[in-house]
Design an enzyme around this catalytic site. Sequence first.
Site, PDB file in Angstrom:
ATOM      1  N   ALA A  11       0.815  -1.229   0.000  1.00  0.00           N
ATOM      2  CA  ALA A  11       0.000   0.000   0.000  1.00  0.00           C
ATOM      3  C   ALA A  11       0.841   1.269   0.000  1.00  0.00           C
ATOM      4  O   ALA A  11       0.308   2.350   0.230  1.00  0.00           O
ATOM      5  CB  ALA A  11      -0.934  -0.003   1.195  1.00  0.00           C
ATOM      6  N   ALA A  12       2.139   1.147  -0.271  1.00  0.00           N
ATOM      7  CA  ALA A  12       2.998   2.336  -0.233  1.00  0.00           C
ATOM      8  C   ALA A  12       2.541   3.377  -1.248  1.00  0.00           C
ATOM      9  O   ALA A  12       2.540   4.587  -0.967  1.00  0.00           O
ATOM     10  CB  ALA A  12       4.449   1.935  -0.488  1.00  0.00           C
ATOM     11  N   GLY A  13       2.140   2.924  -2.441  1.00  0.00           N
ATOM     12  CA  GLY A  13       1.646   3.867  -3.443  1.00  0.00           C
ATOM     13  C   GLY A  13       0.354   4.534  -3.017  1.00  0.00           C
ATOM     14  O   GLY A  13       0.134   5.720  -3.288  1.00  0.00           O
ATOM     15  N   ASP A  14      -0.522   3.798  -2.336  1.00  0.00           N
ATOM     16  CA  ASP A  14      -1.768   4.382  -1.846  1.00  0.00           C
ATOM     17  C   ASP A  14      -1.488   5.404  -0.741  1.00  0.00           C
ATOM     18  O   ASP A  14      -2.144   6.451  -0.672  1.00  0.00           O
ATOM     19  CB  ASP A  14      -2.694   3.285  -1.325  1.00  0.00           C
ATOM     20  CG  ASP A  14      -3.100   2.315  -2.420  1.00  0.00           C
ATOM     21  OD1 ASP A  14      -3.226   2.751  -3.576  1.00  0.00           O
ATOM     22  OD2 ASP A  14      -3.280   1.118  -2.118  1.00  0.00           O
TER      23      ASP A  14
END
Length: 319
Positions: A260-263
């Site tokens: 979820a780093a991009g989120d």
Amino acid sequence: MKLPHILVVGSVNVDMVVKSPHLPAPGQTVTGGQFMMAPGGKGANQAVAAARLGGKVTLVACVGDDAFGRQAIKTFRREGIHTQAVARRRSHPTGIAMILVDEGGENLISVASGANAAWNHTPTFTRQMRNLIRSADMVMLQLEIPLKTVVAVAEIAARAGVPVILNPAPAGPLATLPESTQRSLLRHVTYLTPNEIEAGQLSGIAVTDEQTARTAARRLLAMGGKVVIVTMGAVGALLADGQTSELIPAPCVHAVDTTAAGDAFNGALAVALARGDVSMAAAVREACLVGALCATRLGAQPSLPTQRQVKRYRAMQTP
């Protein structure tokens, strides 16, 4: 200070995660893994990320009329997210994502869309979106819901003068369409935030380093994007606006799970830009920090940091 109102239109999934020593090759079984189940979906993740970072968030989404869907709505309300526009579909189950993660934090993801594919494009839906968008400071979109919905929301927001962040993930549904169709969407988008793979799929230019990221960003700008931000994992993010481009580095961390780093990055970016009190580069720098912090923990929504955690992490990095 007025809380920025973020309208997120996107997907809701339940993530079933197995962390193993390494990712399996086709036909291979890897044993000794650790299992966890957590709420996910790019729309839901970005909504939670923005809410935990101080945004006033409204989520527009579809879930199944099942235990997973009911639990998801309870989770959103606990996070302070407004759920009046989350629809329940009896005809479809809540979306499911199967996620494999290795010791280095790399992942493989397979998604059963379920209710995320069951949007009703009625006049009532259009009126609802117009009212919600008019009250928003920022609209966030991804591509885990029907492309028809994404295009419609982006057009409504553009007419209303509300900025749009499009995180083109997964990029496949858009990349396979004619360039004219891609351009018709991108011209309504204020901030386009692909990762290296998505930037390559959309631009036709393989992104392998800073230089190829700049070339891909220029191509996406020529296709109609106003501001392109290519996220590049541990390297950071390339910010390009047609006049200049700048590589903004990410903090060095020990990555546990990048799911979820991009989120987290997009949620932080939305809040910073909607507040309007920092420069574009500063907003991207903040988003890089939040994305890096997210990658230090396992799971999607469980790993999304709060304002307090970000402040504590920033203080630890200050000499």
